[in-house]
Each structure stands twice: as structure tokens, then as C-alpha cells.
Motif scaffolding. Sequence first.
Motif, PDB file in Angstrom:
ATOM      1  N   TRP A 291      -4.253   2.967  -2.649  1.00 39.40           N
ATOM      2  CA  TRP A 291      -3.419   2.901  -4.053  1.00 39.40           C
ATOM      3  C   TRP A 291      -2.127   1.715  -3.632  1.00 39.40           C
ATOM      4  N   CYS A 292      -2.278   0.654  -4.478  1.00 37.57           N
ATOM      5  CA  CYS A 292      -1.306  -0.324  -4.297  1.00 37.57           C
ATOM      6  C   CYS A 292      -0.322  -0.661  -5.359  1.00 37.57           C
TER       7      CYS A 292
ATOM      8  N   VAL B  88       0.872  -1.234  -0.059  1.00 35.61           N
ATOM      9  CA  VAL B  88       0.032  -0.128  -0.188  1.00 35.61           C
ATOM     10  C   VAL B  88       1.028   1.083  -0.068  1.00 35.61           C
TER      11      VAL B  88
ATOM     12  N   GLN C  88      -0.721   4.536  -0.258  1.00 40.13           N
ATOM     13  CA  GLN C  88      -1.526   5.497   0.482  1.00 40.13           C
ATOM     14  C   GLN C  88      -2.857   5.060   0.618  1.00 40.13           C
TER      15      GLN C  88
ATOM     16  N   HIS D 288       0.194  -1.141 -10.723  1.00 41.86           N
ATOM     17  CA  HIS D 288      -0.284  -0.337  -9.547  1.00 41.86           C
ATOM     18  C   HIS D 288      -1.798  -0.045  -9.886  1.00 41.86           C
ATOM     19  N   ASP D 289      -2.643  -0.326  -9.101  1.00 45.57           N
ATOM     20  CA  ASP D 289      -3.905   0.077  -9.131  1.00 45.57           C
ATOM     21  C   ASP D 289      -4.489   0.462  -7.733  1.00 45.57           C
ATOM     22  N   THR D 290      -5.728   0.941  -7.709  1.00 46.54           N
ATOM     23  CA  THR D 290      -6.525   1.307  -6.572  1.00 46.54           C
ATOM     24  C   THR D 290      -7.539   0.216  -6.191  1.00 46.54           C
TER      25      THR D 290
ATOM     26  N   THR E 272     -10.053   4.037   0.002  1.00 39.01           N
ATOM     27  CA  THR E 272      -9.412   3.339  -1.075  1.00 39.01           C
ATOM     28  C   THR E 272      -7.922   3.166  -0.810  1.00 39.01           C
TER      29      THR E 272
ATOM     30  N   HIS F 295     -11.873   8.429  -1.612  1.00 39.02           N
ATOM     31  CA  HIS F 295     -11.956   8.512  -2.781  1.00 39.02           C
ATOM     32  C   HIS F 295     -13.430   8.681  -3.234  1.00 39.02           C
TER      33      HIS F 295
END
Length: 64
Positions: free
Chosen positions: A36-37, A23, A25, A51-53, A34, A29
Amino acid sequence: MSDQEIKAGSVVQLKSGGPLMTVQQVADHWGTLTAWCDWFVQDKAPWKKEHDTFPVTSLKLVDS
């Protein structure tokens, strides 16, 4: 473990499975908490960073 424990630096995985992710952040959202990974995959040659959320409720903490 509760969803509130997921924070920047946590190692997580989707509850449905998949790669281990770090993670970067966690923030609200549009009304959804959410994460962010980032994670790495090995396709043909060098490792590729992805990366994605994801909604925090879809993640589980992984013991590292």
C-alpha cells in the motif's frame, strides 16, 4: 535488492517508472504480496496526496 526488503517506510518506484512512493504497509492480499503506497503529485495548485496498491514484484527500492 530483493522484493523481501520492501517494507513499511521503504521508498519505492514502479519498475516501469513513475513517481517515488512511500510504502505504508505490506501484506498478503488474495495470495499476492501487496504494498500500500502513498505519493504526492502537483496538479494545478497544492500538492495532492495519492495512494494505491501494487504487487511487490512490480516495485523496486529507491535509495533515499
